[in-house]
Enzyme design. Structure first.
Site, PDB file in Angstrom:
ATOM      1  N   SER A   1       0.849  -1.189   0.000  1.00 31.77           N
ATOM      2  CA  SER A   1       0.000   0.000   0.000  1.00 31.77           C
ATOM      3  C   SER A   1       0.885   1.239   0.000  1.00 31.77           C
ATOM      4  O   SER A   1       2.014   1.203   0.513  1.00 31.77           O
ATOM      5  CB  SER A   1      -0.897   0.011   1.243  1.00 31.77           C
ATOM      6  OG  SER A   1      -1.534   1.263   1.407  1.00 31.77           O
TER       7      SER A   1
ATOM      8  N   TYR B   1      -2.670  -0.265  10.393  1.00 28.76           N
ATOM      9  CA  TYR B   1      -2.585  -0.643   8.975  1.00 28.76           C
ATOM     10  C   TYR B   1      -1.239  -0.235   8.384  1.00 28.76           C
ATOM     11  O   TYR B   1      -0.564  -1.042   7.726  1.00 28.76           O
ATOM     12  CB  TYR B   1      -3.726   0.020   8.207  1.00 28.76           C
ATOM     13  CG  TYR B   1      -3.747  -0.299   6.729  1.00 28.76           C
ATOM     14  CD1 TYR B   1      -4.255  -1.511   6.273  1.00 28.76           C
ATOM     15  CD2 TYR B   1      -3.273   0.606   5.793  1.00 28.76           C
ATOM     16  CE1 TYR B   1      -4.278  -1.812   4.928  1.00 28.76           C
ATOM     17  CE2 TYR B   1      -3.286   0.314   4.441  1.00 28.76           C
ATOM     18  CZ  TYR B   1      -3.791  -0.892   4.011  1.00 28.76           C
ATOM     19  OH  TYR B   1      -3.803  -1.186   2.663  1.00 28.76           O
TER      20      TYR B   1
END
Length: 262
Positions: A138, A151
């Site tokens: 990501s 995250y």
């Protein structure tokens, strides 16, 4: 891309994993699909060309039994010649309100289980002589973002894992790729995440865009880091070179981000 072989795609019951599976199958490769939703996996397998000869395994890769089931399926399919780790979970939350169980679930799904599965499949990948390992990370794995502490931590870890493996196995026929998408339109996004992206004017890609980036990386025939999207690609690199500038820019967005935290 190298000659046809068997690719394992995790997270195949999700948007990005499913799109990657379809793109890889279109290149003539065989597939072993893994995910938690057997109904979605069966539907995906039915859409793939016959040449993909798809095998699917509905399992929880966060468990030893789930990983063992997938490794056995790969062995029965003749061995894995490529592994695409697309399984993962999102998490947009105020860190001070997260409990231990949720932190553990995010890190396990996005990092620990990926590391454990990769280790379990390494003998098959190395036996192939020329295998590809693709980790779907990501932008937040190199550009930490408020509201995404757990995250970002898990995706930073995945980035480091990819980099270390690329260097450790550089002379053993394992080509390691790290693909870092920006916001992508999938069911992983909560309503709060979608609302924040709209409020900030963030662009989102389709899963097909990520799938094409995976194919491009495989076609290039060399491992590396691939950041997707503009200006996200620029900010990710700027954050590595001059994080203080990004600190200042995000400080001005804190009030907006906090208004959207669930």
């Amino acid at each position: 891309m190298k000659n046809a072989r068997t690719f394992v795609v995790t997270g195949a019951s999700g948007g990005i994993g499913g799109a990657i599976a379809e793109a890889v199958a279109a290149r003539g490769h065989r597939l072993v699909l893994a995910g938690r939703d057997g109904t979605r996996l069966a539907a995906l397998a039915s859409r793939l060309p016959a040449s993909a000869d798809p095998v699917w395994v509905a399992s929880d890769l966060a468990t030893a039994d789930g990983r063992a089931a997938l490794v056995t399926a790969c062995t029965d399919a003749g061995g894995a010649g490529g592994l695409i780790n697309a399984a993962g979970v999102g998490c947009f939350a105020a860190f001070e309100r997260m409990d231990d169980d949720r932190i553990d679930a995010v890190v396990t799904a996005n990092l620990t289980a990926t590391m454990q599965l990769t280790r379990a499949l390494l003998p098959q990948l190395l036996a192939c002589g020329s295998a590809d390992l693709v980790n779907i990370g990501s932008t937040f794995g190199s550009l930490a973002f408020p509201g995404h502490a757990a995250y970002s931590a898990s995706k930073f870890g995945l980035y480091g894992f990819s980099e270390a493996l690329r260097r450790e196995f550089a002379d053993r026929g394992l080509c390691v790729h790290h693909i870092a998408p920006r916001a992508t339109d999938t069911a992983l996004n909560s309503a709060a995440v979608n609302a924040l992206n709209d409020a900030m004017g963030n662009h989102s890609d389709t899963p097909a865009v990520v799938a094409q980036a995976v194919l491009a990386a495989l076609d290039a025939g060399r491992g590396g880091r691939h950041f997707l999207g503009w200006p996200e690609k620029l900010f990710a690199r700027l954050n590595l070179a001059c994080p203080a500038l990004v600190d200042k820019a995000l400080a001005g967005k804190l009030a907006l981000i906090r208004r959207h935290l669930p």
